[in-house]
Each structure stands twice: as structure tokens, then as C-alpha cells.
Design a protein around this motif. Structure first.
Motif, PDB file in Angstrom:
ATOM      1  N   ILE A  20      32.112  58.958 -16.702  1.00 25.06           N
ATOM      2  CA  ILE A  20      32.827  58.154 -15.552  1.00 25.06           C
ATOM      3  C   ILE A  20      33.932  57.580 -15.802  1.00 25.06           C
ATOM      4  N   ASN A  21      34.945  57.663 -15.123  1.00 20.22           N
ATOM      5  CA  ASN A  21      36.086  56.813 -15.283  1.00 20.22           C
ATOM      6  C   ASN A  21      36.734  57.161 -16.797  1.00 20.22           C
ATOM      7  N   THR A  22      36.127  57.949 -17.482  1.00 15.81           N
ATOM      8  CA  THR A  22      36.441  58.153 -19.138  1.00 15.81           C
ATOM      9  C   THR A  22      35.766  56.883 -19.823  1.00 15.81           C
ATOM     10  N   ILE A  23      34.889  55.984 -19.191  1.00 19.99           N
ATOM     11  CA  ILE A  23      34.400  54.916 -20.005  1.00 19.99           C
ATOM     12  C   ILE A  23      32.980  55.208 -20.224  1.00 19.99           C
ATOM     13  N   MET A  24      32.351  54.710 -21.440  1.00 23.75           N
ATOM     14  CA  MET A  24      31.147  55.029 -21.847  1.00 23.75           C
ATOM     15  C   MET A  24      30.131  54.191 -20.897  1.00 23.75           C
ATOM     16  N   ASP A  25      30.502  52.802 -20.993  1.00 24.29           N
ATOM     17  CA  ASP A  25      29.593  52.028 -20.273  1.00 24.29           C
ATOM     18  C   ASP A  25      29.717  52.111 -18.764  1.00 24.29           C
ATOM     19  N   TYR A  26      30.682  52.518 -18.334  1.00 29.87           N
ATOM     20  CA  TYR A  26      30.926  52.931 -16.696  1.00 29.87           C
ATOM     21  C   TYR A  26      29.766  54.138 -16.328  1.00 29.87           C
ATOM     22  N   THR A  27      29.622  55.047 -17.165  1.00 26.97           N
ATOM     23  CA  THR A  27      28.554  56.070 -16.915  1.00 26.97           C
ATOM     24  C   THR A  27      27.415  55.427 -16.944  1.00 26.97           C
ATOM     25  N   LEU A  28      27.104  54.391 -17.667  1.00 32.18           N
ATOM     26  CA  LEU A  28      25.844  54.061 -17.903  1.00 32.18           C
ATOM     27  C   LEU A  28      25.468  52.994 -16.563  1.00 32.18           C
ATOM     28  N   TYR A  29      26.597  52.335 -16.253  1.00 30.59           N
ATOM     29  CA  TYR A  29      26.212  51.469 -14.917  1.00 30.59           C
ATOM     30  C   TYR A  29      26.020  52.458 -13.718  1.00 30.59           C
ATOM     31  N   TRP A  30      26.469  53.606 -13.788  1.00 30.23           N
ATOM     32  CA  TRP A  30      26.214  54.326 -12.676  1.00 30.23           C
ATOM     33  C   TRP A  30      24.689  54.638 -12.469  1.00 30.23           C
TER      34      TRP A  30
ATOM     35  N   PRO B 120      48.668  58.418 -10.101  1.00 33.38           N
ATOM     36  CA  PRO B 120      47.358  59.254 -10.119  1.00 33.38           C
ATOM     37  C   PRO B 120      46.417  58.612 -10.967  1.00 33.38           C
ATOM     38  N   VAL B 121      45.139  58.877 -10.523  1.00 32.89           N
ATOM     39  CA  VAL B 121      44.098  58.519 -11.446  1.00 32.89           C
ATOM     40  C   VAL B 121      44.276  59.523 -12.945  1.00 32.89           C
ATOM     41  N   PHE B 122      43.537  59.052 -13.845  1.00 33.79           N
ATOM     42  CA  PHE B 122      43.852  59.395 -15.359  1.00 33.79           C
ATOM     43  C   PHE B 122      42.383  60.292 -15.718  1.00 33.79           C
ATOM     44  N   TRP B 123      41.484  60.694 -14.744  1.00 34.47           N
ATOM     45  CA  TRP B 123      40.262  61.099 -15.319  1.00 34.47           C
ATOM     46  C   TRP B 123      40.114  62.454 -14.274  1.00 34.47           C
ATOM     47  N   LYS B 124      39.170  63.532 -14.517  1.00 31.82           N
ATOM     48  CA  LYS B 124      39.178  64.980 -13.764  1.00 31.82           C
ATOM     49  C   LYS B 124      38.736  64.445 -12.456  1.00 31.82           C
ATOM     50  N   ILE B 125      39.689  65.002 -11.750  1.00 36.30           N
ATOM     51  CA  ILE B 125      39.372  64.889 -10.144  1.00 36.30           C
ATOM     52  C   ILE B 125      38.520  66.274  -9.478  1.00 36.30           C
ATOM     53  N   ASP B 126      37.465  66.129  -9.069  1.00 36.33           N
ATOM     54  CA  ASP B 126      36.770  67.209  -8.588  1.00 36.33           C
ATOM     55  C   ASP B 126      36.982  67.355  -6.971  1.00 36.33           C
TER      56      ASP B 126
ATOM     57  N   LEU C 296      24.713  55.513 -29.250  1.00 32.45           N
ATOM     58  CA  LEU C 296      26.105  55.957 -28.709  1.00 32.45           C
ATOM     59  C   LEU C 296      27.047  55.257 -29.428  1.00 32.45           C
ATOM     60  N   GLU C 297      28.100  56.074 -29.910  1.00 34.94           N
ATOM     61  CA  GLU C 297      29.233  55.728 -30.392  1.00 34.94           C
ATOM     62  C   GLU C 297      30.377  56.253 -29.887  1.00 34.94           C
ATOM     63  N   GLY C 298      31.756  55.730 -29.569  1.00 35.62           N
ATOM     64  CA  GLY C 298      32.753  56.273 -28.962  1.00 35.62           C
ATOM     65  C   GLY C 298      33.352  57.556 -29.840  1.00 35.62           C
ATOM     66  N   LEU C 299      33.439  58.450 -29.311  1.00 37.48           N
ATOM     67  CA  LEU C 299      33.934  59.885 -29.647  1.00 37.48           C
ATOM     68  C   LEU C 299      35.171  59.966 -29.024  1.00 37.48           C
ATOM     69  N   PRO C 300      35.937  60.913 -29.794  1.00 38.67           N
ATOM     70  CA  PRO C 300      37.558  61.171 -29.105  1.00 38.67           C
ATOM     71  C   PRO C 300      37.379  61.557 -27.602  1.00 38.67           C
ATOM     72  N   GLY C 301      38.014  60.727 -26.656  1.00 35.45           N
ATOM     73  CA  GLY C 301      37.957  60.869 -25.325  1.00 35.45           C
ATOM     74  C   GLY C 301      37.196  60.056 -24.742  1.00 35.45           C
TER      75      GLY C 301
ATOM     76  N   PRO D  94      30.580  70.945 -14.178  1.00 35.51           N
ATOM     77  CA  PRO D  94      29.993  70.523 -15.256  1.00 35.51           C
ATOM     78  C   PRO D  94      30.671  69.241 -15.343  1.00 35.51           C
ATOM     79  N   VAL D  95      29.764  68.099 -15.989  1.00 35.33           N
ATOM     80  CA  VAL D  95      30.075  67.209 -16.713  1.00 35.33           C
ATOM     81  C   VAL D  95      31.440  66.978 -18.088  1.00 35.33           C
ATOM     82  N   THR D  96      32.481  66.766 -18.064  1.00 38.14           N
ATOM     83  CA  THR D  96      33.127  66.927 -19.096  1.00 38.14           C
ATOM     84  C   THR D  96      33.781  65.793 -19.616  1.00 38.14           C
ATOM     85  N   SER D  97      33.553  64.386 -19.123  1.00 32.66           N
ATOM     86  CA  SER D  97      33.703  63.287 -19.569  1.00 32.66           C
ATOM     87  C   SER D  97      32.907  62.157 -18.933  1.00 32.66           C
TER      88      SER D  97
END
Length: 741
Positions: A389-399, A74-80, A440-445, A384-387
Motif C-alpha cells: 500500500i502506497n508502495t511502503i512496507m510499513d504502510y501495508t502493515l499499518y492497514w 499524480p500518485v506513483f502507485w497503482k490506481i484501481d 520481512l526485508e525490502g525487496l525491489p519495489g 490482485p495485489v501487486t505492491s
């Protein structure tokens, strides 16, 4: 499939939007009157749901089909999940009574003007006059959906829906008002018949024969001739015993049964009959090993595909470039399913960075809005947003970038408006993860990805993330302006300017004439990588001098670590095209993508390093065959050839305005089509002749020529430095004589 009504609406919308008089509610009212005038009866009906819910549910079904050597992965990020209880309603004003059929997926009740019908009726009568219909549906397992079919009373995206109607009844039995409820326009796709239950959707398939079938000492090896995707079918399978199917994108993988990424193991106990495996998979080769008592006559497959038609095209005098384009097309189609996915063998997941590139390719090939919207909604999920997208910082920004690009290429303001709240809450999460410097700097998670590259540092505040961050904030400002949230426009504009200012104050190194890679412990590093530098070029964040210096100090500098994934080669080639270096890009395409073809690739790979040899090319992630040999981000020539060779790109939403800046890049001639919402822009270009026809908007042709171009259909304006401009009017054929530089 669109209904007649939807075709008329979209056609009129495209016409009226260019006249700046389009308003959706007014247009729909106009069409209702028009249909009445013509005496047409019946309106288009479709299955509807809460917007985004079906997309999230369907993505959950798709992404959880992945297996590795028979194990569920399965995927390793939150599934809604979808909302299980939905209220649907609409007010109708009828001149005559109507009998209305109601189809529902779930438990439901129906109310007319607030009064409930007994039971769960499948047919109701709505009297003449103005009436409100409510249908409330519960379905925990699948998405609550409805299909309403009358004459004028039909289900479509104009119905309003909510997951909380906030109704209550006081001590007198009076129902409260619902003024605090947030109603949304219903979501839909193309399920336009009552028997097309959305929960039963499957991609179409078609039978395909194997290229060769060969018996070996220990089994059967089947070659389908090229990379493909679908279901293996065994004809006249019979006997009792075990049978195993080992899948391989390469022959080496299929026969190396201890290390194949995917397989099917089947217990056979039947007299005779055809057998089709349960889950679709990626392969070119399969090896089948069966117990002696198990036999079959033939092996074929059912090819699974998304039924999208090519609208764009490209052809030129160079057959190798034509072959690269064709294989890029095939790669794109293989990686387009219910959504835009990454690769067909391993993940089959929706990754935002991969999807963003697929959106861009899509705009120059199939121009399918539906797949873009479904993928965008599935990636975003719910609050609510908890991470990231795909847990990847740059992937959120691409969205964020993908939402605005969709508006630019499609002109679909309604979809963008409906997603603004989702964009705001996502950006609030991003803003909450800035460091003390506002970066933006990578934080835990947080996974800071950027690219697959050996030794690439992710420490500190990486310049590439700040670049995407600034562009995402600019996107927020643009969309805020679209939805007329003026305070938000000012806020996001200021934030974007602040990040952009810091990007150059902190990361620009005058001595190196480049943006350095990172900022660690309060100091910029000396390390230079290609990523932020090449994005800064086509984001147009640099002046001409900086662009030219970066071209020489970074992009053409062999001391800067090279890029070995098509994912980032995409952007490297885009940067060079933006600099007008198409001739260089032509050579690189033939070397890099052509290099894969010379090794026998029939689709483009997840990673290609020319320094590797043999089976080394198949290894990744510490596994012998971990690499995907069909990956969406390998298909980028579709975009490059459409946008930077044919040179067509929108400058106003939905191609209301656009530019054409053809560049042969060393080719003798090229021709092609670029799809727009109103049809294809067609272009032929040689070193002496240019032909253009466009069905939409107002275009600006920017043409470089040694002498003034000649055109009977319009007048060129000399802009200096051998650059000439011509206004392109829609539905007009242009035949231009010029002399290429």
C-alpha cells in the motif's frame, strides 16, 4: 444523515449486542415487523453500489487534484478502478402491489423474476407476493449506482451485488443457476435522496473573510489569519489581461513567487463579476499579481471542509495544553476531507501510515465511522495485489492494524467481516515477500519508510518491520476468529508467534537492554533506534523489567538519535504514557508542540526540529517550502490526552467493556468527553475528586490513590501498591473522593 430506520436499528443493535443476542438479519426482520405493527409506511432508501467501488473512484478524483506550480502531479502507485458492470438484486415479499421509482447512474435494464422490462423503465409495478428484482447497470466513467424508491421496495445495504453474475443461456433458452456467483451486500453512504447523485458529491464550503489585505508595489498580499483550505474568490473582477495567485502557508512562501509550491494563473477577459478559482488549495497568505488593466474590489475565500462534529473534548488548568489541544483539533479537521489525508498543501493523498494515526485521533474527537471505512477501502483497492500500500512496507502493515482498531472502537463486525477476503489476499502478498529467515526485508519495489530521519538505515531486515509484521499477523488471527475461520486462526497465530519469537531471539541485545535496529547479512547490528523499542512497549511485547530498561537505555538516552517528526513523536509519547510517564509527556508536549505555537504555527507541521531557525523551518524534500505546515500526524495530542490522560480505552468491541485509568500528568485538574458508539463517557478529575458518567458497557476504573477512595455509588477493590479498582455501570453518576499520588 441517517434515516429513522437506521437510527432505530443502530440503537437496538448497540443494546442487543451487549446482551449477546444481536444478529443482523434477525434484527432487521424484527424492525420490519415492528414498523408494520406501528403502521408506519415507507422505508429508508439510499443510493447503493458495489462495496468499495465508490470509495476507490472518489479517492481517484481527490488524489489526482494535486498540482505543483501548475503541473499535474499524480500518485506513483497503482490506481484501481470501479467495476463498470454491476448486477443489483433483492427479493421482496409484498402484501400489496407497489409502484416503484428507479433512478440509475448508467445504462441499465430491469428484471422482475428473471423477465426483463422493455427499455430502461423509470417506474415499475411490483405485484403482491414474493418477487426478485434485478437491476444491471453499466457505467465506465462513473460508479454504477442505483436508487430505488417504493413503499417497502427500497434500495439499501441489504441488496446483494456482484460484478460477475455468471449467467448463461443454454440451447433451450433456460438461464443457468448462479450458485457460483459471490454476492456482496451493497455499499452506501448518506445519499438518501434521488437527486443526490453520488458522482456529483462535493465537500461543503462556507464564505470566510480575509484578516487583512495590503497593497504592495507589485501586487496585493492577503492574510487569512491562520492556516486554511479552500477556494480564493475575487470580487468584481474585471478587465483584460493576466492575473496570478501565489499561495503560501507562510508569508515568506507567498511573496517568493519563484518558489511557491502552488499557484493559479488566470486569463481575465470580462466586464465585471465575481470569480472563484477552480481548485481548492491550502494557504494562510496569498499574493496576487495582476496586469494593470485587471482590477478587483476584494478578496475572500470559500472554506472547504468535511462536516464532522466534535464529540470528544479535553480541557485542563494549563492554558498552553488547552491551546495545543485546540490547534490539534483544527489540524485534524483541516486534514479530514472525503478521506483522511496527509497534509493539505502538498500531497492531499491518502497515505496509510498517516491515515492510521488519523483513525486513532478520530476515535477520541469526531468518532466518525464513515471516514474510517472510506479511507480503509480506498487504501486497500482491489485484487490482485501487486505492491505494498502506497508502495511502503510499513504502510501495508499499518492497514491491518487499522481494521482491527476500527472493530474495537466501533463494534462494527459487519464491516470487518466484509473485508476479511481483502485482508487475506493482502497478507498473502506480504507472506510472499519474506526472506529466507522468514523475516520481512525490502525487496525491489518496496519502500521501507519508518520515518523521515537523516541517516536512518533501511538495509537488511529492520526490527521495526518485524514488530509491525507480528502485530499484523495477530490482527489476522483475531479477525479470522471473528469470521469463524478456525483453520486461519491457527495458521496466523502460529505465524505471529514465530515472528515475535525471532524478533527477540535476533534483535534483543542484552548488553544494550534494547532491540537493535536491523539484521544484515545474517548478523544483528549494534545500532539502536527508538522505533521498535517504543512500539514494543505499547504493544505490550515486553516484561516490566524490559520496559523499564528500555525507558532508560533508549527513550531517555540522548545518545540515541532523537525523533524530529510529529509522526513518530506520537508513538514516542504513547510509549512514555504507557509507562506511566504522563508528567514527562506533559513537558514534552509543551516543548515540542508548544514550540511550534511559539513560532506562530496555527496548525501543526509535518516536521519540527527546534534546532532550525527562520525560514529553515519551511524547507523539506530539497525545496524551500516543501514542508507541510498542516499535517494530520501533527494532531496526536487528541489521542494522547483522551487515551492516556482521561485514560479511557475500549477492551471489548464497541466499548462493551472498557477501562478508565486517569492520569493528570502534572495537571491540577482536567475534564473531557470520550465518544463511544452509544454516546460520550464524561470525566472530571482533580487531585482529590473524580467524576464519571458512562452511557455504555461495563467499565473498570483503575485509580491510584494514597488512601482508599470513597464512593457511595460502588465499592473499590484494593489491588495493592496504591491501586484501586471500581466497576463502572452505565448511566450511573460516580462521585469519588481520593488522594492522587
Amino acid at each position: 444523515m441517517k434515516s429513522t430506520f437506521e437510527y432505530m436499528e443502530s440503537s437496538l443493535r448497540r443494546t442487543l449486542v451487549h446482551l449477546n443476542i444481536y444478529k443482523q438479519k434477525k434484527l432487521r426482520t424484527f424492525l420490519v415487523l415492528l414498523f408494520s405493527f406501528w403502521g408506519l409506511t415507507g422505508f429508508a432508501q439510499t443510493w447503493i453500489w458495489y462495496p468499495g467501488d465508490y470509495e476507490i473512484w472518489l479517492s481517484n478524483q481527490m488524489q489526482n487534484r494535486r498540482t505543483e506550480r501548475g503541473t499535474f502531479f499524480p500518485v506513483f502507485w497503482k490506481i484501481d478502478n470501479h467495476y463498470p458492470l454491476i448486477d443489483f438484486h433483492k427479493v421482496f415479499d409484498l402484501s400489496t402491489p407497489e409502484e416503484v421509482d428507479i433512478y440509475v447512474d448508467g445504462q441499465y435494464n430491469v428484471k422482475l423474476d428473471g423477465k426483463a422490462f422493455e427499455g430502461s423503465p423509470k417506474k415499475i409495478t411490483v405485484p403482491a407476493g414474493k418477487h426478485k428484482i434485478n437491476i444491471k447497470v453499466f457505467n465506465q466513467k462513473q460508479v454504477p449506482t442505483i436508487f430505488v424508491k417504493g413503499n417497502k421496495v427500497v434500495s439499501d445495504s441489504s441488496w446483494l451485488v456482484t460484478y460477475e453474475d455468471k449467467e448463461w443461456i443454454d440451447e433451450t433458452g433456460k438461464t443457468s443457476d448462479v450458485s457460483t456467483t459471490k454476492w456482496m451486500n451493497a455499499g452506501s453512504w448518506n445519499f438518501n435522496n434521488s437527486d443526490q447523485l453520488p458522482a456529483n458529491f462535493m465537500l461543503p464550503t462556507k464564505p470566510m473573510e480575509a484578516a487583512s489585505i495590503n497593497k504592495t508595489n507589485d501586487g496585493t498580499i492577503v492574510d487569512f489569519g491562520k492556516e486554511t483550505f479552500g477556494y480564493i474568490k475575487l470580487h468584481n473582477l474585471k478587465g483584460k489581461g493576466k492575473l496570478a495567485i501565489y499561495y503560501g502557508e507562510s508569508r515568506e512562501e507567498a511573496i517568493d513567487t519563484a518558489h511557491t509550491e502552488t499557484y493559479d494563473k488566470i486569463s481575465v477577459d470580462q466586464q465585471s463579476g465575481d470569480y472563484t478559482v477552480e481548485l481548492s488549495k491550502a494557504f494562510r497568505f496569498v499574493k496576487i499579481i495582476a496586469d494593470p488593466a485587471v482590477t478587483f474590489d476584494k478578496v475572500s475565500m470559500l472554506y472547504e471542509y468535511a462536516d464532522l462534529q466534535d464529540k470528544g473534548s479535553f480541557k485542563c488548568n494549563d492554558e498552553e495544553i488547552n491551546r495545543i489541544y485546540d490547534v490539534a483539533k483544527y489540524t485534524f479537521h483541516l486534514s479530514t476531507k472525503e478521506f483522511f489525508i496527509d497534509g493539505i498543501k502538498r500531497d492531499r493523498w491518502i497515505w496509510s501510515g498517516d491515515a492510521y494515526q488519523s483513525y486513532l485521533m478520530n476515535y477520541y474527537l469526531t468518532n466518525d465511522n464513515g471516514t474510517v471505512k472510506r479511507t480503509t477501502l480506498a487504501l486497500r483497492g482491489k485484487d490482485p495485489v501487486t505492491s505494498h500500500i502506497n508502495t511502503i512496507m510499513d504502510y501495508t502493515l499499518y492497514w491491518f492494524l487499522g481494521v482491527y482498531d476500527y472493530y474495537l472502537y466501533s463494534g462494527d463486525a459487519d464491516f470487518v467481516r466484509s473485508n476479511y477476503d481483502r485482508m487475506k489476499s493482502m497478507m498473502s502478498y506480504v507472506l510472499g515477500r519474506r526472506n529466507k529467515d522468514g523475516l520481512l526485508e525490502g525487496l525491489p519495489g518496496d519502500w521501507v519508510f519508518i520515518d523521515w530521519a537523516e541517516g536512518l538505515s533501511k538495509q537488511g531486515a529492520v526490527s521495526f518491520e518485524q514488530l509491525l509484521f507480528a502485530r499484523s499477523l495477530e490482527t489476522m488471527a483475531l479477525v479470522a476468529d471473528l469470521v469463524e475461520e478456525k483453520e486461519d486462526v491457527g495458521m496466523y497465530t502460529k505465524l505471529a508467534a514465530d515472528v515475535k519469537k525471532k524478533l527477540f531471539e535476533i534483535y534483543w541485545n542484552e548488553q544494550k537492554q534494547a532491540i537493535v535496529h536491523s539484521y544484515v547479512n545474517g548478523k544483528p547490528t549494534d545500532n539502536v533506534t527508538r522505533y521498535a523499542n517504543m512500539f514494543a512497549i505499547f504493544f505490550d511485547y515486553l516484561n516490566d523489567k524490559q520496559k523499564n530498561n528500555i525507558k532508560n537505555s533508549v527513550l531517555l538516552n540522548n545518545d540515541v538519535p532523537p525523533i524530529t517528526t510529529p509522526y513518530m513523536r506520537f508513538y514516542e509519547m504513547e510509549a512514555m504514557c504507557a509507562l506511566g510517564e504522563q508528567e514527562y509527556v506533559t513537558k514534552e508536549m509543551k516543548s515540542y508542540w508548544g514550540g511550534m505555537l511559539k513560532l506562530g504555527a496555527t496548525s501543526f507541521w509535518e516536521e519540527y526540529n527546534p534546532k532550525k531557525s527562520g525560514a529553515e523551518h519551511y524547507a523539506m524534500y530539497g525545496r524551500k517550502y516543501g514542508k507541510s505546515l498542516c499535517h494530520a500526524w501533527g494532531a496526536s495530542p487528541l489521542y494522547l490526552l483522551g487515551k492516556y490522560y482521561l485514560g479511557v480505552k475500549p477492551t471489548g468491541a464497541g466499548y462493551s467493556t472498557y477501562t478508565i485509568e486517569p492520569a493528570l500528568g502534572g495537571l491540577k485538574w482536567m475534564e473531557g468527553k470520550v465518544p463511544t458508539p452509544a454516546g460520550n463517557i464524561e470525566l472530571y478529575c482533580s487531585t482529590t475528586n473524580l467524576k464519571i458518567k458512562a452511557p455504555t458497557g461495563t467499565g473498570t476504573l483503575m485509580l491510584k490513590s494514597k488512601k482508599a477512595p470513597v464512593c457511595k455509588e460502588g465499592n473499590f477493590v484494593n489491588k495493592g501498591n496504591d491501586l484501586y479498582e471500581l466497576t463502572i455501570e452505565k448511566n450511573k453518576d460516580y462521585d469519588i473522593k481520593y488522594q492522587a499520588l
